[in-house]
Design an enzyme around this catalytic site. Structure first.
Site, PDB file in Angstrom:
ATOM      1  N   HIS A   1      27.613 -18.208  22.115  1.00 62.27           N
ATOM      2  CA  HIS A   1      27.142 -19.109  21.061  1.00 62.27           C
ATOM      3  C   HIS A   1      26.035 -20.001  21.637  1.00 62.27           C
ATOM      4  O   HIS A   1      26.067 -20.375  22.803  1.00 62.27           O
ATOM      5  CB  HIS A   1      28.296 -19.975  20.537  1.00 62.27           C
ATOM      6  CG  HIS A   1      27.872 -20.801  19.367  1.00 62.27           C
ATOM      7  ND1 HIS A   1      27.257 -22.023  19.527  1.00 62.27           N
ATOM      8  CD2 HIS A   1      27.924 -20.566  18.040  1.00 62.27           C
ATOM      9  CE1 HIS A   1      26.966 -22.501  18.319  1.00 62.27           C
ATOM     10  NE2 HIS A   1      27.358 -21.637  17.404  1.00 62.27           N
TER      11      HIS A   1
ATOM     12  N   GLU B   1      25.425 -23.035  21.574  1.00 63.34           N
ATOM     13  CA  GLU B   1      25.841 -24.258  22.284  1.00 63.34           C
ATOM     14  C   GLU B   1      26.386 -23.935  23.674  1.00 63.34           C
ATOM     15  O   GLU B   1      26.242 -24.725  24.607  1.00 63.34           O
ATOM     16  CB  GLU B   1      26.860 -25.028  21.423  1.00 63.34           C
ATOM     17  CG  GLU B   1      26.153 -25.730  20.277  1.00 63.34           C
ATOM     18  CD  GLU B   1      26.903 -25.700  18.957  1.00 63.34           C
ATOM     19  OE1 GLU B   1      28.138 -25.561  18.955  1.00 63.34           O
ATOM     20  OE2 GLU B   1      26.234 -25.808  17.908  1.00 63.34           O
TER      21      GLU B   1
ATOM     22  N   ASN C   1      33.228 -21.423  12.187  1.00 64.26           N
ATOM     23  CA  ASN C   1      33.239 -21.917  13.564  1.00 64.26           C
ATOM     24  C   ASN C   1      33.462 -23.429  13.520  1.00 64.26           C
ATOM     25  O   ASN C   1      32.541 -24.185  13.242  1.00 64.26           O
ATOM     26  CB  ASN C   1      31.891 -21.574  14.223  1.00 64.26           C
ATOM     27  CG  ASN C   1      31.776 -22.126  15.632  1.00 64.26           C
ATOM     28  OD1 ASN C   1      32.748 -22.634  16.199  1.00 64.26           O
ATOM     29  ND2 ASN C   1      30.587 -22.039  16.209  1.00 64.26           N
ATOM     30  N   TRP C   2      34.696 -23.835  13.780  1.00 62.54           N
ATOM     31  CA  TRP C   2      35.039 -25.257  13.657  1.00 62.54           C
ATOM     32  C   TRP C   2      34.562 -26.082  14.850  1.00 62.54           C
ATOM     33  O   TRP C   2      34.706 -27.312  14.849  1.00 62.54           O
ATOM     34  CB  TRP C   2      36.550 -25.427  13.466  1.00 62.54           C
ATOM     35  CG  TRP C   2      37.044 -24.994  12.119  1.00 62.54           C
ATOM     36  CD1 TRP C   2      36.289 -24.570  11.065  1.00 62.54           C
ATOM     37  CD2 TRP C   2      38.413 -24.962  11.663  1.00 62.54           C
ATOM     38  NE1 TRP C   2      37.087 -24.280   9.988  1.00 62.54           N
ATOM     39  CE2 TRP C   2      38.405 -24.508  10.329  1.00 62.54           C
ATOM     40  CE3 TRP C   2      39.647 -25.263  12.254  1.00 62.54           C
ATOM     41  CZ2 TRP C   2      39.574 -24.355   9.583  1.00 62.54           C
ATOM     42  CZ3 TRP C   2      40.811 -25.115  11.507  1.00 62.54           C
ATOM     43  CH2 TRP C   2      40.773 -24.674  10.188  1.00 62.54           C
ATOM     44  N   LYS C   3      34.045 -25.412  15.875  1.00 62.92           N
ATOM     45  CA  LYS C   3      33.539 -26.124  17.080  1.00 62.92           C
ATOM     46  C   LYS C   3      34.592 -27.127  17.571  1.00 62.92           C
ATOM     47  O   LYS C   3      35.779 -26.832  17.501  1.00 62.92           O
ATOM     48  CB  LYS C   3      32.190 -26.766  16.771  1.00 62.92           C
ATOM     49  CG  LYS C   3      31.205 -25.753  16.168  1.00 62.92           C
ATOM     50  CD  LYS C   3      29.794 -26.228  16.093  1.00 62.92           C
ATOM     51  CE  LYS C   3      28.928 -25.128  15.477  1.00 62.92           C
ATOM     52  NZ  LYS C   3      27.526 -25.440  15.441  1.00 62.92           N
TER      53      LYS C   3
ATOM     54  N   SER D   1      22.957 -23.233   9.405  1.00 65.75           N
ATOM     55  CA  SER D   1      22.884 -24.018   8.169  1.00 65.75           C
ATOM     56  C   SER D   1      23.190 -23.210   6.912  1.00 65.75           C
ATOM     57  O   SER D   1      22.550 -23.399   5.874  1.00 65.75           O
ATOM     58  CB  SER D   1      21.527 -24.725   8.072  1.00 65.75           C
ATOM     59  OG  SER D   1      21.360 -25.604   9.168  1.00 65.75           O
TER      60      SER D   1
ATOM     61  N   GLU E   1      21.540 -16.153  15.317  1.00 68.57           N
ATOM     62  CA  GLU E   1      21.529 -17.573  14.965  1.00 68.57           C
ATOM     63  C   GLU E   1      20.311 -18.233  15.608  1.00 68.57           C
ATOM     64  O   GLU E   1      20.347 -18.581  16.793  1.00 68.57           O
ATOM     65  CB  GLU E   1      22.788 -18.262  15.488  1.00 68.57           C
ATOM     66  CG  GLU E   1      24.070 -17.691  14.941  1.00 68.57           C
ATOM     67  CD  GLU E   1      25.218 -18.679  15.116  1.00 68.57           C
ATOM     68  OE1 GLU E   1      25.652 -19.249  14.116  1.00 68.57           O
ATOM     69  OE2 GLU E   1      25.633 -18.899  16.244  1.00 68.57           O
TER      70      GLU E   1
ATOM     71  N   GLY F   1      29.010 -23.153  10.603  1.00 69.94           N
ATOM     72  CA  GLY F   1      29.485 -24.295  11.388  1.00 69.94           C
ATOM     73  C   GLY F   1      29.852 -25.449  10.470  1.00 69.94           C
ATOM     74  O   GLY F   1      30.932 -25.486   9.879  1.00 69.94           O
ATOM     75  N   GLY F   2      28.926 -26.379  10.303  1.00 69.51           N
ATOM     76  CA  GLY F   2      29.177 -27.615   9.549  1.00 69.51           C
ATOM     77  C   GLY F   2      29.856 -27.407   8.202  1.00 69.51           C
ATOM     78  O   GLY F   2      30.838 -28.086   7.876  1.00 69.51           O
TER      79      GLY F   2
ATOM     80  N   GLY G   1      22.960 -26.424  12.765  1.00 65.51           N
ATOM     81  CA  GLY G   1      23.338 -27.829  12.610  1.00 65.51           C
ATOM     82  C   GLY G   1      22.182 -28.733  12.215  1.00 65.51           C
ATOM     83  O   GLY G   1      22.299 -29.955  12.264  1.00 65.51           O
TER      84      GLY G   1
HETATM   85  P1  PGA Z   1      25.785 -24.617  11.346  1.00 65.06           P
HETATM   86  O1  PGA Z   1      26.316 -23.919  12.678  1.00 65.06           O
HETATM   87  O2  PGA Z   1      26.298 -23.821  10.177  1.00 65.06           O
HETATM   88  O3  PGA Z   1      26.344 -26.017  11.375  1.00 65.06           O
HETATM   89  O4  PGA Z   1      24.290 -24.602  11.408  1.00 65.06           O
HETATM   90  C1  PGA Z   1      26.322 -22.525  12.806  1.00 65.06           C
HETATM   91  C2  PGA Z   1      26.891 -22.136  14.141  1.00 65.06           C
HETATM   92  O5  PGA Z   1      26.754 -22.890  15.116  1.00 65.06           O
HETATM   93  O6  PGA Z   1      27.514 -21.056  14.290  1.00 65.06           O
END
Ligand code: PGA
Length: 252
Positions: A97, A99, A8-10, A216, A171, A237-238, A177
């Site tokens: 998601h 966010e 997930n490149w956001k 994470s 999640e 994500g990250g 994050g």
């Molecule tokens: P993260 O994000 O790996 O940076 O914790 C995961 C996500 O938001 O899907």
């Protein structure tokens, strides 16, 4: 069951950065993925076409969108419709998601509408759920996860359009994050709850629906996480933004 490793490149990367990252990933991973493993890249809308150009025809790679608006077309300034995503080669999309829920205020009901609409349009939908730290501390994880699952999945629209595929991503909001990973026993417990609810809500597919963990995920915790019962993949994500770390996760 297939293991899905999703990036997930956001809101990261211009088209040239996306192209270079996707190219490096295909170079590092093509032909080397463990059996039954699929890589899903979820770039921002602006880079979907670019990434599609890089991964098209590459075995084990799929493309998806981070979000969409549940309508065919119309006066929805700033939004993108599922038909436009399918046209770009997307097979997958996320709904709910954390966010979207917590930064943009999406309700369980809107997430449910997106999920049903995406399935009806033929996208494989990944429903994201998870509790906040306050909810965890208050001991209401089960209630929160069940409510999020029930609101999205308990409808005839969903039951009648499961053909394109459904996954759930657990999640925990406090692990996204933050560098803080849920403990293996917490992941095991939450995924068992999700599996139980899935088997009640959607008995015909509940047992084989993939449940991803997100929060994470890193190269150094991936093999432990993938070894936990009812973990059928991860949403990253990250650590998905750098070809080195994401390819280590994909091979982990
Ligand atoms: P993260 O994000 O790996 O940076 O914790 C995961 C996500 O938001 O899907």
């Amino acid at each position: 069951m297939r293991t899905l490793i999703a990036a997930n490149w956001k809101m990261h990367m211009t088209r040239s950065q996306a192209q270079s990252t996707a190219r490096q990933l295909t170079e590092k991973l093509e032909g080397k993925l463990p059996e039954n493993r699929e890589i899903l890249i979820l770039p921002p809308f602006t880079s979907l076409e670019t990434v599609a150009g890089v991964i098209s025809g590459k075995d084990g790679f799929s493309l998806g969108a981070q979000d969409f608006y549940p309508a065919e077309e119309g006066a929805y300034t700033g939004e993108v419709a599922p038909g436009m995503l399918l046209d770009l080669g997307c097979g997958y999309a996320l709904a709910g998601h954390s966010e979207r829920r917590h930064v943009f205020g999406e309700s369980d009901e809107l997430v449910g509408e997106k999920l049903a609409y995406g399935l009806e349009k033929g996208l494989h939908m990944i429903l994201c759920i998870g509790e906040t730290l306050t909810e965890r501390n208050n001991g209401v994880i089960r209630e929160v996860l069940s409510r999020q699952l029930r609101t999205a999945l308990d409808s005839a629209r969903v039951r009648n359009s499961l053909g394109s595929g459904l996954s759930v991503a657990y999640e925990p909001v406090w692990a996204i994050g933050t560098g803080e990973v849920a403990r293996p026993e917490d992941i095991r417990e939450a995924h068992a709850m999700v599996r139980e609810d899935l088997m009640t809500l959607l008995p015909q597919i509940g047992e084989e629906t993939g449940i991803l963990y997100g929060g994470s995920v890193k190269p150094d915790n991936i093999s432990q996480i993938l070894g936990i019962d009812n973990v059928n993949g991860v949403l990253v994500g990250g650590a998905s933004l750098k070809p080195d770390s994401f390819s280590a996760i994909a091979l982990g």
